[in-house]
Design an enzyme around this catalytic site. Structure first.
Site, short mmCIF file in Angstrom:
data_model
loop_
_atom_site.label_atom_id
_atom_site.label_comp_id
_atom_site.label_asym_id
_atom_site.label_seq_id
_atom_site.Cartn_x
_atom_site.Cartn_y
_atom_site.Cartn_z
N THR A 122 43.24 64.77 -93.29
CA THR A 122 42.27 64.02 -93.52
C THR A 122 42.48 63.35 -95.10
O THR A 122 42.92 64.14 -95.68
CB THR A 122 40.69 64.37 -93.47
OG1 THR A 122 39.85 63.71 -94.10
CG2 THR A 122 40.61 65.81 -94.18
N TYR A 147 34.41 70.55 -95.40
CA TYR A 147 34.99 69.96 -94.28
C TYR A 147 36.42 69.80 -94.97
O TYR A 147 37.57 70.20 -94.35
CB TYR A 147 34.49 68.88 -93.96
CG TYR A 147 35.60 67.73 -92.91
CD1 TYR A 147 35.86 68.17 -91.74
CD2 TYR A 147 35.81 66.59 -93.51
CE1 TYR A 147 36.90 67.44 -91.27
CE2 TYR A 147 37.02 65.95 -92.85
CZ TYR A 147 37.35 66.25 -91.66
OH TYR A 147 38.27 65.53 -91.10
#
Ligand code: UDP
Length: 333
Positions: A122, A147
């Protein structure tokens, strides 16, 4: 290899948003696909694999058995918790699933002798380092939420295993995944939904009262945040290119690559694109900034282009909104 000599790819999390599009793209490229999912967030009606195994990421034995049963040549791993905001409130599940679960998968790959992995990473690995310039992979990992940390930690594990015993792994760092299969076979269905484009579409379709803009005082032309929206079909073709590459090259080691377009759109531009698609106006409410949002996140996609020969083809904002809109209408979300 199988009797047909068609390489088989294990798609962990193949019932999810990006996993289902990638399964379709792998099949179109001639691969056999086995979807492995625990259906915690995925949908049974978008499992397009040649085979489906219901199982958990933490089940090392079942993963290894699945790899042996289907003569798996490479793994694509999507199964993860993805809500950055939620990860701040309740971080432990993010480390349990995204890190500890992935360690089980890596163990299973060792058990079954599978040495090729494409990992869903990501842009959150970059944290708040954006200065407005394109973000490239040479920047250090510096995530700002659990995250992002969970993904960056797995990247470090992959890098270490690649150096220690020859794992070949490509971490694809997604920018803003968006859009849907142009044929409407699958699309974005998160519950709850927090992403901008589906929320604006909901507002335009009267499914929610308004769309809130989180911050209008950023240092950008129109004061709203700029993101690199990438069509999910472009993400899917990036995974196919990474698999092709891993099957052709023996000493890949670990590589991180951005999947983005190199262009950004502001929140207001996204709202305008939905307004155009809807052919009508809807309420827009200007709110304070959302915590942790950098002003501009746009990828330098040069490395994926150079190494994989990949580039985004579907990723213009009008096309993304059109495909996302059509899927929302079709499924009447
Ligand atoms: N955003 C917004 N209103 C919303 C949801 C998102 O203004 O209801 C903004 C958010 O602040 C960010 C951009 O839209 O600048 C994209 O947010 P999203 O959550 O879709 O993806 P992110 O970039 O956070 O991964």
């Amino acid at each position: 290899m199988s009797d047909t000599d068609t390489p088989a790819i294990l798609v962990i999390g193949g019932a999810g948003y990006i996993g289902s599009h990638t399964t379709l793209a792998l099949a179109a490229a001639g691969y056999r696909t086995v979807v492995y999912d625990n259906f915690s967030t995925g949908h049974r009606d978008v499992c397009f694999g040649d085979a489906l195994v219901e199982g958990d990421l933490h089940d090392r034995k079942k993963l290894a058995q699945t790899m042996r049963d289907h003569d798996i040549q490479a793994v694509v791993h999507f199964a993860a918790l993805i809500e950055a905001g939620e990860s701040v409130v309740d971080p432990l599940p993010f480390f349990e699933n995204n890190v500890a679960g992935t360690l089980k998968l890596l163990g299973a790959m060792q058990d079954a002798g599978v040495g090729r992995l494409v990992f869903s990473s990501t842009a959150a690995c970059y944290g708040n380092q954006s200065t407005g310039d394109l973000l490239d992979e040479n920047l250090p990992r510096d995530p700002v939420n659990p995250y992002g940390h969970s993904k960056a930690m797995v990247e470090v594990v992959l890098e270490t295993l690649a150096a220690a015993h020859g794992l070949n792994a490509i971490a694809l760092r997604y920018f803003n995944a968006s859009g849907a299969d142009p044929e409407g076979r699958t699309g974005e269905r998160h519950d709850p939904e927090t992403h901008l484009i589906p929320l604006v579409i909901d507002a335009a379709r009267g499914k929610r009262a308004n769309i809130k803009i989180f911050g209008t005082d950023y240092d950008t032309d129109d004061g709203t945040c700029i993101r690199d929206y990438i069509h999910v079909n472009d993400l899917a073709s990036g995974h196919v290119a990474a698999i092709d590459y891993l099957l052709k090259h023996n000493e890949v080691g670990f590589q991180a690559m951005n999947l983005g377009t190199g262009r950004g759109n502001s929140v207001r531009e996204v709202i305008d694109a939905v307004r155009k698609m809807a052919g009508k106006d809807f309420p827009v409410v200007e709110e304070a900034r959302r915590e942790g949002d950098p002003a501009i996140l746009v990828a330098d996609a040069g490395r994926a282009n150079e190494i994989l020969g990949w580039q985004a083809r579907y990723s213009n904002i009008d096309g993304i909104v059109r495909d996302a809109w059509n899927f929302a209408v079709k499924t009447d979300q």
